[in-house]
Design an enzyme around this catalytic site. Structure first.
Site, PDB file in Angstrom:
ATOM      1  N   HIS A 183       0.834  -1.210   0.000  1.00 31.48           N
ATOM      2  CA  HIS A 183       0.000   0.000   0.000  1.00 31.48           C
ATOM      3  C   HIS A 183       0.865   1.256   0.000  1.00 31.48           C
ATOM      4  CE1 HIS A 183      -3.410   2.615   1.350  1.00 31.48           C
ATOM      5  NE2 HIS A 183      -2.419   3.257   1.946  1.00 31.48           N
ATOM      6  N   GLU A 184       1.862   1.289   0.875  1.00 30.99           N
ATOM      7  CA  GLU A 184       2.705   2.481   0.980  1.00 30.99           C
ATOM      8  C   GLU A 184       3.571   2.660  -0.270  1.00 30.99           C
ATOM      9  OE1 GLU A 184       1.998   4.540   3.178  1.00 30.99           O
ATOM     10  OE2 GLU A 184       0.753   3.234   4.407  1.00 30.99           O
ATOM     11  N   HIS A 229       1.601   4.281  -3.076  1.00 29.68           N
ATOM     12  CA  HIS A 229       1.507   5.742  -3.033  1.00 29.68           C
ATOM     13  C   HIS A 229       2.673   6.373  -3.799  1.00 29.68           C
ATOM     14  CE1 HIS A 229      -1.923   6.563  -0.528  1.00 29.68           C
ATOM     15  NE2 HIS A 229      -1.464   5.901   0.513  1.00 29.68           N
ATOM     16  N   GLU A 250      -6.093   6.776  -1.309  1.00 28.08           N
ATOM     17  CA  GLU A 250      -5.980   5.660  -0.383  1.00 28.08           C
ATOM     18  C   GLU A 250      -6.605   4.397  -0.972  1.00 28.08           C
ATOM     19  OE1 GLU A 250      -4.274   5.543   2.274  1.00 28.08           O
ATOM     20  OE2 GLU A 250      -3.871   7.665   2.681  1.00 28.08           O
TER      21      GLU A 250
END
Length: 267
Positions: A140-141, A144, A197
């Site tokens: 997820h990070e 980004h 997100e």
């Protein structure tokens, strides 16, 4: 990542970008606002801020040493996940990836532009993350950074700051560069939109699946997050999607990534 001073060399499996576009999740192209600011400027600022953060953590004896078991665990995950990054952003081949662990009760982790990853011990210890769940967080990070959400946010800020008149002319990169410098301090505290997100959830899930981590762990991860964040504001008052929304999106996209996970495990 930087391990003992040497940058990680990325080996991209399969057909790279074409492979990523042909199967897996579909989140569209990167925002046009990313083109308003130079990636190099943001990545340089991120590297500087990351280094300062590590220095501060080290001064407080909060920076994990290279032999820390949890740090070794995170770096091992990153070694598996990062090679799949090029399918989403070819610039990742030139990033000097780093993974570090900081002692803090915060339930948090991030990946700054240019591949600068940090986990806080709080997210590992308080949520008791399994490897699959931790890989979902890391994916997820990283997503980004690959989708350049920070660059997008700064592009929007720059567009507002320099005005429509300048944007209607040939973009003056000098002024844009100065605008980015002014917003540079936001990198460590930048708030992403709900759509950012949600996008990172899906891209991160695919990255984890391609790396051999069970994408179904995204469900248990956000169930744990929901328990840890009791009392959080409702979705419409927060930049983060509600946990139930995230779980529903993950479950809806599992059929797209479970074959990738099965293939990775079989390989």
């Amino acid at each position: 990542m930087l391990l003992q001073g040497a940058a990680l060399t990325l080996a991209v499996p399969g057909a790279g970008l074409q492979q990523a576009l042909a199967e897996g999740v579909d989140v569209g192209r990167n925002s046009v606002f990313t083109k308003l600011v130079p990636a190099e400027t943001i990545e340089k600022s991120a590297a500087q801020q990351y280094a300062q953060m590590l220095q501060q953590a080290a001064a407080q004896n909060a920076l994990a040493g290279k032999d820390n078991p949890q740090l070794r665990r995170l770096r091992s995950m990153a070694q598996k996940i990062i090679p799949h990054a090029l399918g989403w952003n070819p610039r990742a081949a030139n990033w000097r990836w780093e993974v570090n662990l900081i002692g803090s009760k915060q339930i948090n982790a991030f990946c700054m532009p240019g591949g600068k990853i940090a986990f806080y011990t709080g997210i590992l210890d308080q949520l008791k993350l399994t490897d699959d769940e931790a890989a979902m967080v890391m994916g997820h990070e990283i997503a980004h950074a690959l989708r350049e959400h920070a660059r997008e946010r700064m592009g929007k800020n720059a567009a507002t700051g320099i005005g429509a008149t300048l944007l209607s002319q040939v973009l003056g990169l000098g002024e844009l560069g100065q605008t980015v410098t002014n917003y540079g301090a936001q990198l460590l505290t930048l708030q992403f939109s709900r759509s950012d997100e949600s996008e990172a959830d899906l891209v991160g899930m695919e990255l984890a699946a391609r790396s051999g981590f069970d994408p179904r762990a995204g469900v248990s991860l956000w169930q744990k997050m929901a328990v840890a964040n009791k009392g959080a504001p409702p979705q419409w008052l927060s930049t983060h999607p509600a946990g139930t929304t995230r779980i529903a999106d993950i479950e809806a996209n599992l059929p797209k990534v479970l074959p990738l996970y099965s293939r990775a495990r079989a390989g």
